[in-house]
Design an enzyme around this catalytic site. Structure first.
Site, PDB file in Angstrom:
ATOM      1  N   ASN A 127      59.355  34.346   8.967  1.00  0.00           N
ATOM      2  CA  ASN A 127      59.599  33.261   8.002  1.00  0.00           C
ATOM      3  C   ASN A 127      60.548  33.745   6.896  1.00  0.00           C
ATOM      4  O   ASN A 127      61.218  32.954   6.251  1.00  0.00           O
ATOM      5  CB  ASN A 127      58.277  32.739   7.392  1.00  0.00           C
ATOM      6  CG  ASN A 127      57.361  33.829   6.857  1.00  0.00           C
ATOM      7  OD1 ASN A 127      57.582  35.002   7.092  1.00  0.00           O
ATOM      8  ND2 ASN A 127      56.323  33.430   6.138  1.00  0.00           N
TER       9      ASN A 127
ATOM     10  N   VAL B 160      68.058  30.699   4.655  1.00  0.00           N
ATOM     11  CA  VAL B 160      68.566  31.661   5.637  1.00  0.00           C
ATOM     12  C   VAL B 160      67.845  31.473   6.971  1.00  0.00           C
ATOM     13  O   VAL B 160      68.428  31.635   8.036  1.00  0.00           O
ATOM     14  CB  VAL B 160      68.318  33.108   5.128  1.00  0.00           C
ATOM     15  CG1 VAL B 160      68.856  34.134   6.111  1.00  0.00           C
ATOM     16  CG2 VAL B 160      68.929  33.313   3.752  1.00  0.00           C
TER      17      VAL B 160
ATOM     18  N   THR C 117      65.848  28.595   7.952  1.00  0.00           N
ATOM     19  CA  THR C 117      65.788  27.233   8.513  1.00  0.00           C
ATOM     20  C   THR C 117      67.028  26.392   8.198  1.00  0.00           C
ATOM     21  O   THR C 117      67.173  25.296   8.729  1.00  0.00           O
ATOM     22  CB  THR C 117      64.555  26.485   7.956  1.00  0.00           C
ATOM     23  OG1 THR C 117      64.652  26.468   6.528  1.00  0.00           O
ATOM     24  CG2 THR C 117      63.253  27.148   8.372  1.00  0.00           C
TER      25      THR C 117
ATOM     26  N   GLY D 228      60.258  32.547  -3.500  1.00  0.00           N
ATOM     27  CA  GLY D 228      61.030  33.137  -2.409  1.00  0.00           C
ATOM     28  C   GLY D 228      62.528  32.959  -2.607  1.00  0.00           C
ATOM     29  O   GLY D 228      62.974  32.263  -3.532  1.00  0.00           O
ATOM     30  N   ASP D 229      63.305  33.677  -1.778  1.00  0.00           N
ATOM     31  CA  ASP D 229      64.773  33.607  -1.802  1.00  0.00           C
ATOM     32  C   ASP D 229      65.376  34.028  -3.130  1.00  0.00           C
ATOM     33  O   ASP D 229      66.438  33.546  -3.539  1.00  0.00           O
ATOM     34  CB  ASP D 229      65.253  32.180  -1.443  1.00  0.00           C
ATOM     35  CG  ASP D 229      64.765  31.751  -0.080  1.00  0.00           C
ATOM     36  OD1 ASP D 229      64.586  32.627   0.786  1.00  0.00           O
ATOM     37  OD2 ASP D 229      64.551  30.541   0.117  1.00  0.00           O
TER      38      ASP D 229
ATOM     39  N   THR E 287      58.072  27.099   7.864  1.00  0.00           N
ATOM     40  CA  THR E 287      59.293  27.493   8.576  1.00  0.00           C
ATOM     41  C   THR E 287      59.141  27.296  10.082  1.00  0.00           C
ATOM     42  O   THR E 287      60.099  27.467  10.829  1.00  0.00           O
ATOM     43  CB  THR E 287      59.610  28.982   8.309  1.00  0.00           C
ATOM     44  OG1 THR E 287      58.483  29.751   8.741  1.00  0.00           O
ATOM     45  CG2 THR E 287      59.865  29.243   6.837  1.00  0.00           C
TER      46      THR E 287
ATOM     47  N   LYS F 101      65.637  39.309  -2.811  1.00  0.00           N
ATOM     48  CA  LYS F 101      64.885  40.554  -2.557  1.00  0.00           C
ATOM     49  C   LYS F 101      65.652  41.470  -1.602  1.00  0.00           C
ATOM     50  O   LYS F 101      65.646  42.683  -1.760  1.00  0.00           O
ATOM     51  CB  LYS F 101      63.518  40.214  -1.927  1.00  0.00           C
ATOM     52  CG  LYS F 101      62.630  39.392  -2.843  1.00  0.00           C
ATOM     53  CD  LYS F 101      61.340  38.992  -2.158  1.00  0.00           C
ATOM     54  CE  LYS F 101      61.536  38.009  -1.026  1.00  0.00           C
ATOM     55  NZ  LYS F 101      62.035  36.670  -1.431  1.00  0.00           N
TER      56      LYS F 101
ATOM     57  N   GLN G  51      58.735  36.319   0.826  1.00  0.00           N
ATOM     58  CA  GLN G  51      58.305  35.124   0.066  1.00  0.00           C
ATOM     59  C   GLN G  51      58.262  35.463  -1.433  1.00  0.00           C
ATOM     60  O   GLN G  51      59.009  36.312  -1.863  1.00  0.00           O
ATOM     61  CB  GLN G  51      56.961  34.597   0.585  1.00  0.00           C
ATOM     62  CG  GLN G  51      57.028  33.982   1.987  1.00  0.00           C
ATOM     63  CD  GLN G  51      57.028  35.005   3.107  1.00  0.00           C
ATOM     64  OE1 GLN G  51      56.158  35.846   3.178  1.00  0.00           O
ATOM     65  NE2 GLN G  51      58.000  34.920   3.983  1.00  0.00           N
TER      66      GLN G  51
ATOM     67  N   GLY H 114      63.818  35.389   5.192  1.00  0.00           N
ATOM     68  CA  GLY H 114      65.240  35.471   5.493  1.00  0.00           C
ATOM     69  C   GLY H 114      65.895  36.209   4.341  1.00  0.00           C
ATOM     70  O   GLY H 114      66.032  35.656   3.262  1.00  0.00           O
ATOM     71  N   HIS H 115      66.213  37.483   4.553  1.00  0.00           N
ATOM     72  CA  HIS H 115      66.748  38.322   3.475  1.00  0.00           C
ATOM     73  C   HIS H 115      68.218  38.626   3.749  1.00  0.00           C
ATOM     74  O   HIS H 115      68.554  39.161   4.808  1.00  0.00           O
ATOM     75  CB  HIS H 115      65.943  39.612   3.366  1.00  0.00           C
ATOM     76  CG  HIS H 115      64.513  39.380   2.956  1.00  0.00           C
ATOM     77  ND1 HIS H 115      63.617  40.389   2.750  1.00  0.00           N
ATOM     78  CD2 HIS H 115      63.842  38.227   2.697  1.00  0.00           C
ATOM     79  CE1 HIS H 115      62.444  39.873   2.389  1.00  0.00           C
ATOM     80  NE2 HIS H 115      62.563  38.565   2.353  1.00  0.00           N
TER      81      HIS H 115
HETATM   82  P1  GDP Z   1      65.604  36.826  -0.336  1.00  0.00           P
HETATM   83  O1  GDP Z   1      64.881  36.028   0.684  1.00  0.00           O
HETATM   84  O2  GDP Z   1      64.814  37.004  -1.580  1.00  0.00           O
HETATM   85  O3  GDP Z   1      66.119  38.136   0.189  1.00  0.00           O
HETATM   86  O4  GDP Z   1      66.888  35.964  -0.738  1.00  0.00           O
HETATM   87  P2  GDP Z   1      67.861  35.145   0.274  1.00  0.00           P
HETATM   88  O5  GDP Z   1      68.717  36.121   0.993  1.00  0.00           O
HETATM   89  O6  GDP Z   1      67.084  34.184   1.073  1.00  0.00           O
HETATM   90  O7  GDP Z   1      68.684  34.269  -0.760  1.00  0.00           O
HETATM   91  C1  GDP Z   1      69.420  34.855  -1.770  1.00  0.00           C
HETATM   92  C2  GDP Z   1      70.900  34.455  -1.596  1.00  0.00           C
HETATM   93  O8  GDP Z   1      71.606  34.751  -2.770  1.00  0.00           O
HETATM   94  C3  GDP Z   1      71.612  35.227  -0.492  1.00  0.00           C
HETATM   95  O9  GDP Z   1      72.597  34.413   0.069  1.00  0.00           O
HETATM   96  C4  GDP Z   1      72.245  36.399  -1.242  1.00  0.00           C
HETATM   97  O10 GDP Z   1      73.400  36.920  -0.600  1.00  0.00           O
HETATM   98  C5  GDP Z   1      72.593  35.738  -2.526  1.00  0.00           C
HETATM   99  N1  GDP Z   1      72.585  36.574  -3.734  1.00  0.00           N
HETATM  100  C6  GDP Z   1      71.729  37.581  -4.071  1.00  0.00           C
HETATM  101  N2  GDP Z   1      71.992  38.015  -5.324  1.00  0.00           N
HETATM  102  C7  GDP Z   1      73.019  37.253  -5.772  1.00  0.00           C
HETATM  103  C8  GDP Z   1      73.725  37.185  -7.004  1.00  0.00           C
HETATM  104  O11 GDP Z   1      73.445  37.899  -7.968  1.00  0.00           O
HETATM  105  N3  GDP Z   1      74.707  36.229  -7.098  1.00  0.00           N
HETATM  106  C9  GDP Z   1      75.032  35.409  -6.067  1.00  0.00           C
HETATM  107  N4  GDP Z   1      76.006  34.528  -6.264  1.00  0.00           N
HETATM  108  N5  GDP Z   1      74.395  35.454  -4.908  1.00  0.00           N
HETATM  109  C10 GDP Z   1      73.394  36.344  -4.763  1.00  0.00           C
HETATM  110  P1  IMO Z   2      61.878  34.902   1.811  1.00  0.00           P
HETATM  111  O1  IMO Z   2      61.227  36.222   2.171  1.00  0.00           O
HETATM  112  C1  IMO Z   2      61.326  30.737   0.688  1.00  0.00           C
HETATM  113  C2  IMO Z   2      57.900  28.659   2.442  1.00  0.00           C
HETATM  114  C3  IMO Z   2      58.158  27.557   3.445  1.00  0.00           C
HETATM  115  C4  IMO Z   2      56.956  26.666   3.183  1.00  0.00           C
HETATM  116  C5  IMO Z   2      55.845  27.682   2.899  1.00  0.00           C
HETATM  117  C6  IMO Z   2      54.972  27.992   4.105  1.00  0.00           C
HETATM  118  O2  IMO Z   2      63.192  34.698   2.440  1.00  0.00           O
HETATM  119  O3  IMO Z   2      61.886  34.714   0.340  1.00  0.00           O
HETATM  120  P2  IMO Z   2      55.321  29.442   6.306  1.00  0.00           P
HETATM  121  O4  IMO Z   2      56.318  29.317   7.404  1.00  0.00           O
HETATM  122  O5  IMO Z   2      55.339  30.768   5.626  1.00  0.00           O
HETATM  123  O6  IMO Z   2      53.931  29.038   6.714  1.00  0.00           O
HETATM  124  O7  IMO Z   2      55.777  28.318   5.215  1.00  0.00           O
HETATM  125  O8  IMO Z   2      56.496  28.861   2.461  1.00  0.00           O
HETATM  126  N1  IMO Z   2      58.531  29.965   2.779  1.00  0.00           N
HETATM  127  C7  IMO Z   2      59.578  30.468   2.135  1.00  0.00           C
HETATM  128  N2  IMO Z   2      60.336  29.947   1.137  1.00  0.00           N
HETATM  129  N3  IMO Z   2      61.559  31.989   1.141  1.00  0.00           N
HETATM  130  C8  IMO Z   2      60.797  32.530   2.115  1.00  0.00           C
HETATM  131  O9  IMO Z   2      60.915  33.804   2.499  1.00  0.00           O
HETATM  132  C9  IMO Z   2      59.773  31.748   2.685  1.00  0.00           C
HETATM  133  N4  IMO Z   2      58.871  31.960   3.657  1.00  0.00           N
HETATM  134  C10 IMO Z   2      58.097  30.862   3.702  1.00  0.00           C
HETATM  135  O10 IMO Z   2      59.371  26.888   3.181  1.00  0.00           O
HETATM  136  O11 IMO Z   2      57.166  25.932   1.996  1.00  0.00           O
HETATM  137 MG    MG Z   3      65.100  34.300   1.831  1.00  0.00          MG
END
Ligand code: GDP
Ligand code: IMO
Ligand code: MG
Length: 428
Positions: free
Chosen positions: A38, A300, A302, A12-13, A130, A16, A225, A40-41
């Site tokens: 759960n 994002v 938590t 995750g994170d 989360t 996406k 995720q 956070g994009h």
């Molecule tokens: P997601 O859950 O997969 O959508 O990802 P998140 O938004 O939770 O976490 C990705 C973080 O990295 C966010 O703060 C984005 O703004 C940031 N991000 C995405 N692509 C890049 C990149 O290429 N470089 C940097 N420095 N930040 C990025």
């Molecule tokens: P995005 O879409 C990162 C993790 C939680 C925990 C496990 C189970 O932003 O990538 P849940 O609340 O789903 O039952 O938690 O999954 N988790 C994530 N980790 N990015 C996420 O979403 C997540 N959504 C859940 O931290 O370990």
């Molecule tokens: Mg995220």
């Protein structure tokens, strides 16, 4: 065929939201098919940052249809808070650009309460969820006692469903866990109001998704995720409760596999994980802390600090296999800029053997020792690169190794959070 999946290839994170927003420019529809709030994009456009949880990442364009599919677990409170937040940022949202499946399961207040109670009861074995009620809601779905969006459209049906559910949940909450029961009237009144507010958005969205693909429109499926949080293939039980891999798209949006043209796996240039569970390439040293601070690795949803480690190609290869990835989008390559040397894991050593897959048993995974290849680092100027040729040599070698090891090409390289900080290597 014009339907593409964007999914997380790690824990995750991965970015996406950023990649979906980037690709949505040339799409007509963006569909969420699993997970809930759960997720956070983050999407950054110009000097504005948007944090999305339930609303698909196509919402920042005026002319895209955003779909919350049947596979999503919908918390109406979280949804309306998110809509308000987005409207305050000037984003236009109406039933014209956001539609919600009548088959989606509802997250109820007792799901969130039980998520917290169960975590506390697990003690040291907690998952680190989360706390958004995800696991308990999917449990009810599978147990066939869940309440769906369509039930909320019929007040009498909803009343009966809520009474039955709340009786059982309150028994568990009070008798098993010794906590306070929840009040029927306040939940009922709150949700009846949500039902009225949701009604204009609700329909059988699978028909619309099907028709769009059939008529040649471009549809993106936005995963939440990541692969190793998948209920079947992730590091169980330290996973989420839905199918995060490509297979989840069909059941979570109501289309067949023959309608999907490709899948992009989004992967960070290193690895992060939030919550508990195994993480073979995790760094516990200064480099790990440096990556966390440099990459602003804080959740994002938590706000929790993310655990950081080297890129693990065993995971990327596994993700490519499980989802039939047609390409990777590699993000945050800029975060590593400044390190003299960077490492990539290309196998696990376990019981004297070398493997390149993620074992099912956590006991076996715990014995896995990462095998590393070392690469020359690169410098900061990478965040200004807009073509592949402008990337520093070190980064190019690093990216080539990813393609070679996973046998999957890279279609996008992201060098910063901004929409424009994106290098389109080849069209997916
Ligand atoms: P997601 O859950 O997969 O959508 O990802 P998140 O938004 O939770 O976490 C990705 C973080 O990295 C966010 O703060 C984005 O703004 C940031 N991000 C995405 N692509 C890049 C990149 O290429 N470089 C940097 N420095 N930040 C990025
Ligand atoms: P995005 O879409 C990162 C993790 C939680 C925990 C496990 C189970 O932003 O990538 P849940 O609340 O789903 O039952 O938690 O999954 N988790 C994530 N980790 N990015 C996420 O979403 C997540 N959504 C859940 O931290 O370990
Ligand atoms: Mg995220």
């Amino acid at each position: 065929m014009s339907a593409f999946i964007v999914l997380g290839a790690q824990w995750g994170d991965e970015g996406k939201g950023k990649i979906t927003d980037y690709l949505a420019k040339s799409a007509d529809m963006v569909v969420r098919f699993q997970g809930g709030s759960n997720a956070g994009h983050t999407v950054e456009v110009g000097d504005k940052q948007y944090k999305l949880h339930l609303v698909p990442s196509g919402i920042l364009y005026m002319d895209k249809i955003n779909v919350i599919g049947n596979g999503v677990v919908l918390d109406p409170k979280a949804l309306f808070e998110e809509i308000d937040y987005l409207k305050k940022l000037g984003v236009h949202i109406s039933p014209k650009n956001l539609i919600i499946s009548d088959r989606a399961q509802l997250i109820m207040p007792y799901h969130k309460v039980l998520d917290g109670i169960k975590e506390r009861a697990r003690g040291k074995k907690d998952i680190g969820t989360t706390g958004k009620g995800i696991g308990p809601c999917y449990t009810d779905k599978m147990e066939r006692s869940g309440i769906r969006v369509c039930d909320l459209m019929h007040q009498d049906v909803f009343e009966g469903n809520l009474r039955e559910n709340l009786k059982i949940k309150n028994d568990i909450i009070t008798k098993v866990y010794g906590e306070k029961p929840l009040d029927f009237d306040s939940i009922y009144n709150e949700y009846v109001n949500y039902g009225k507010a949701l009604a204009p958005y609700v329909r059988d969205v699978s028909v619309k998704v099907y028709e769009n693909i059939k008529s040649g429109k471009k549809v993106l499926f936005e995963g939440a995720q990541g692969t190793l949080l998948d209920i079947d293939y992730g590091t169980y039980p330290y996973v989420t409760s839905s199918s995060t891999i490509a297979g989840g798209v069909c059941i979570g949006s109501g289309i067949g596999p023959t309608m999907i043209a490709g899948a992009v796996g989004v992967a960070k240039a290193y690895t992060t994980r939030v919550g508990k569970g195994p993480f073979p390439t995790e760094l516990f040293d200064e480099t790990g802390n440096w990556i966390r601070e440099n990459g602003h690795e804080y959740g994002v949803t938590t706000g929790r600090a993310r655990r950081c480690g080297w890129l693990d190609l065993v995971i990327l290869k596994t993700s490519s296999r499980l989802s039939g990835l047609t390409s990777f989008a590699i993000t945050k390559i800029d975060t590593l800029a400044g390190l003299e040397k960077v490492k990539i894991c290309t196998g696990y050593k376990v019981n004297g053997k070398i493997i390149d897959y993620v074992p099912a048993s956590l006991e076996d995974l715990a014995k896995c020792e990462p095998i590393y290849e070392e690469f020359q680092g690169w410098n900061k100027s990478i965040e200004n690169a807009r073509t592949y040729d402008e990337l520093p040599e070190g980064a190019k070698k690093y990216l080539s190794r990813i393609e070679e090891f996973t046998n999957t090409k890279i279609s996008i390289v992201s060098v910063g959070p901004g929409r424009d900080q994106t290098i389109d290597v080849s069209h997916i």
